[in-house]
Every structure is written in structure tokens, then in C-alpha cells.
Design a protein around this motif. Structure first.
Motif, mmCIF file in Angstrom:
data_model
loop_
_atom_site.group_PDB
_atom_site.id
_atom_site.type_symbol
_atom_site.label_atom_id
_atom_site.label_comp_id
_atom_site.label_asym_id
_atom_site.label_seq_id
_atom_site.Cartn_x
_atom_site.Cartn_y
_atom_site.Cartn_z
ATOM 1 N N VAL A 170 0.821 -1.027 -0.009
ATOM 2 C CA VAL A 170 0.131 0.210 -0.020
ATOM 3 C C VAL A 170 0.766 1.272 -0.030
ATOM 4 N N GLY A 218 1.275 5.185 0.595
ATOM 5 C CA GLY A 218 0.594 6.156 1.369
ATOM 6 C C GLY A 218 0.086 5.881 2.474
ATOM 7 N N ALA A 219 -0.058 6.746 3.688
ATOM 8 C CA ALA A 219 -0.360 6.468 4.986
ATOM 9 C C ALA A 219 -1.260 7.493 5.437
ATOM 10 N N SER A 236 -5.531 5.590 3.012
ATOM 11 C CA SER A 236 -4.685 4.266 3.341
ATOM 12 C C SER A 236 -5.429 3.628 3.972
ATOM 13 N N ILE A 246 2.994 -1.401 4.151
ATOM 14 C CA ILE A 246 2.713 0.158 3.975
ATOM 15 C C ILE A 246 4.019 0.826 3.511
ATOM 16 N N ASN A 306 5.658 4.594 2.799
ATOM 17 C CA ASN A 306 5.319 5.911 2.578
ATOM 18 C C ASN A 306 6.579 6.604 2.718
ATOM 19 N N ASN A 351 -1.876 2.210 -4.959
ATOM 20 C CA ASN A 351 -1.675 3.664 -4.845
ATOM 21 C C ASN A 351 -2.615 4.366 -4.225
ATOM 22 N N THR A 352 -2.364 4.934 -2.938
ATOM 23 C CA THR A 352 -3.321 5.582 -2.026
ATOM 24 C C THR A 352 -2.877 7.216 -1.916
ATOM 25 N N THR A 353 -1.598 7.526 -2.632
ATOM 26 C CA THR A 353 -1.133 8.901 -2.297
ATOM 27 C C THR A 353 -1.741 9.617 -3.559
#
Ligand code: ATR
Length: 283
Positions: free
Chosen positions: A128, A130-131, A135, A152, A154, A191-193
Motif C-alpha cells: 500500500v 501512502g499512509a 490508506s 505500507i 510511505n 496507490n493511495t497517494t
């Protein structure tokens, strides 16, 4: 006496960009429901007052987006389990006089992969990127679906570590320098950013080093094919864009406020894709 039309909303600041009114408006028309769903811009200073007056203004509930998700978490009377776990509320509803806060972002994430990459949860370790708030919803979904090894990555390691503590032993925290090694045996890259949004060409990680069976998904959906997804596709990997997460997260709210479970249809997707393409063309 006929029942009054059902009313729901999405609130944020700003809110003009929100696609939620189009999604709920599509379902209201498709199912012939006497209801409305409107975008309401509420400044942070007015948010608590706005929440207090929902009932008297005739609302059954609504969605909450940036920057109000954490404030909503703090202000509601009761929360569902996903809201407790993620620390954020993206949907509200009134029930027996209490204001409830829930989080359906994780269901959106899982529903999107269920639709476009069935069996995804059994594909192997997940990385994953991004935090932040997004996320958390993704990690919650991964845990709920039984993914046992969640990594994770980041830029700020401390934020990844905070999430690792919050979510427990199956979630590990890493800096970006570890990405290549972590990807080598991963089955899922998420991608969560905000990297890749609106034509930004940066990659948060290079999918070239993933195994052939890996699935790559991005929660960014403007553009629909982000640089990460384009690189993954060029590498021959299965990719899932982020639009389905937006569509699927809307399902539980609609069901609560309007009383029927709506379908995420190809026609709905086309409607929102056209909207995104219109926005991308203007840039
Ligand atoms: P959200 O709630 O939408 O997830 P957020 O809480 O602001 O937003 O989190 C944004 C995430 O994108 C974070 O993981 C952030 O990394 P940091 O924790 O190091 O700030 C990441 N991010 C944003 N811009 C980035 C960039 N230019 N390079 C790398 N990571 C970035």
C-alpha cells in the motif's frame, strides 16, 4: 398523507467538483424514487451547526468529504465499526434520534476489485503506497478480506508506523527505499497517494519489478489511467482504475437514505467517465 420526498446531501469545502450528485441523481431517476441529493458547501467553522440541524432541515443523511471527515467522526453520536477503525466518517444517517457516522470507502475499494479483479484478496502480499486517510480505508478492506501480509510504504515513515500499530501484526511499515524489494513477491499494489493526479507524472513506486500475476490499482481516478496504471499495463499486469471505488462507496448511503440497494451499472460508469473526460479536456 403522502410521505415527504427523501432528502440527502454531500457536504465538503469546496464541493462543486463532487461527482456524488451525478451518481445519486442517476439512481434516483433510474429507480423512479421521489427524492433529492444535493451538494452543500459548508465551511469548517459552520460544520457542527450544520450537523445539528440535519433533522429539522428534513435530511435523512448524507455524505461527508474533504475536509470534514475527521470532524464528522468527532461530532456524531454513534459510529459503525469501519468508522471506528479508520478514524473517518464519509456517510451520515439519522436513526431513532441519533446521528450515526459510517465509513463506506473500504466497501468501495473492495467492491471495485470484486467487480474487476475477482479473487484479488487471495493474490498474495499487498503493498500500500501512502499512509493518509485513504490508506486507512484500504488497509481496513484488505484486513476484512483476509489479506495476511500488508506492507505500507510511505515517504514519511512515522505515519506508516502509526498505521502499523493501529492495524496490528499483519501490517508492516516501510520507507520508500524498501519499495523495490517489497514489490518483488507482492500480488497487489495499491496507490493511495495523490501522486499521478491531474497529469502529475510521478510514480510512487515502479510496477516493473512486480511478479507477472500481480494486480495494480490506484485510488486516483482523474485521469482514469494514472502513470502508475499505464506503467503496469505496459508491463502486462492486470490493472483496475479508481473510478469503481467512488461508484461502489456510494451504494450503502443510497440504500440507507432511499431504501433500495442500487446497482453500479456500465451506464453509470459511462456517465461519470464522460464527466471526467470533460474535466480533463478543459485542463
Ligand atoms: P488522504 O486522506 O487523501 O489519504 P493525506 O492524509 O494528505 O491524504 O495523505 C496523503 C498521502 O500521500 C501520504 O501518504 C503522503 O505522504 P506523507 O505522509 O509522507 O506526507 C503521500 N504523498 C503526498 N504527496 C506526496 C509526494 N509528493 N511524494 C510522496 N508521497 C506523497
Amino acid at each position: 398523507m403522502a410521505e415527504a420526498a427523501r432528502k440527502a446531501f454531500v457536504t465538503g469545502h469546496p464541493i462543486a467538483h463532487s461527482r456524488s450528485p451525478k451518481i445519486h441523481g442517476y439512481w434516483l431517476a433510474k429507480y423512479g424514487i421521489d427524492g433529492s441529493y444535493q451538494a452543500i458547501d459548508v465551511a469548517p467553522a459552520d460544520f457542527a451547526t450544520f450537523l445539528k440541524s440535519l433533522g429539522e432541515n428534513g435530511y435523512r443523511g448524507g455524505n461527508v468529504t474533504i475536509p470534514h471527515k475527521e470532524a464528522a467522526f468527532a461530532l456524531v453520536d454513534r459510529r459503525d465499526e469501519a468508522a471506528e477503525t479508520t478514524g473517518a466518517v464519509n456517510m451520515l444517517w439519522l436513526e431513532e434520534g441519533a446521528l450515526w457516522g459510517g465509513n463506506s470507502d473500504w466497501l468501495g475499494f473492495a467492491g471495485n476489485l470484486d467487480e474487476h479483479a475477482p479473487g484479488w484478496a487471495g493474490n498474495g502480499p499487498a503493498v500500500v503506497l501512502g499512509a493518509g486517510g485513504a490508506s486507512r480505508a484500504v488497509i481496513h478492506a484488505l484486513k476484512q478480506r483476509g489479506v495476511k501480509d500488508i506492507r505500507i510504504v510511505n515517504r514519511t515513515l512515522a505515519r506508516a508506523e502509526e498505521l502499523s500499530h493501529r492495524f496490528g501484526a499483519c501490517v508492516s511499515a516501510h520507507g520508500v527505499e524498501a519499495a523495490a524489494e517489497l514489490l518483488a513477491d507482492a500480488g497487489l499494489l495499491i496507490n493511495t497517494t495523490s501522486l499521478g493526479m491531474h497529469g502529475d507524472a510521478s510514480l510512487a513506486a515502479d510496477p516493473a519489478g512486480l511478479p507477472d500475476h500481480a494486480i495494480v490499482t490506484d485510488i486516483v481516478y482523474v485521469p482514469l489511467e494514472t502513470p502508475l496504471l499505464a506503467a503496469a499495463r505496459a508491463r502486462g499486469l492486470k490493472t483496475v482504475d479508481g473510478l469503481g471505488m467512488l461508484l461502489h462507496q456510494a451504494v450503502p448511503g443510497f440504500e440507507r437514505w432511499f431504501g433500495m440497494r442500487p446497482q453500479v451499472t456500465p451506464e453509470l460508469r459511462r456517465l461519470i467517465v464522460a464527466d471526467i473526460e470533460g474535466e480533463t479536456a478543459k485542463r
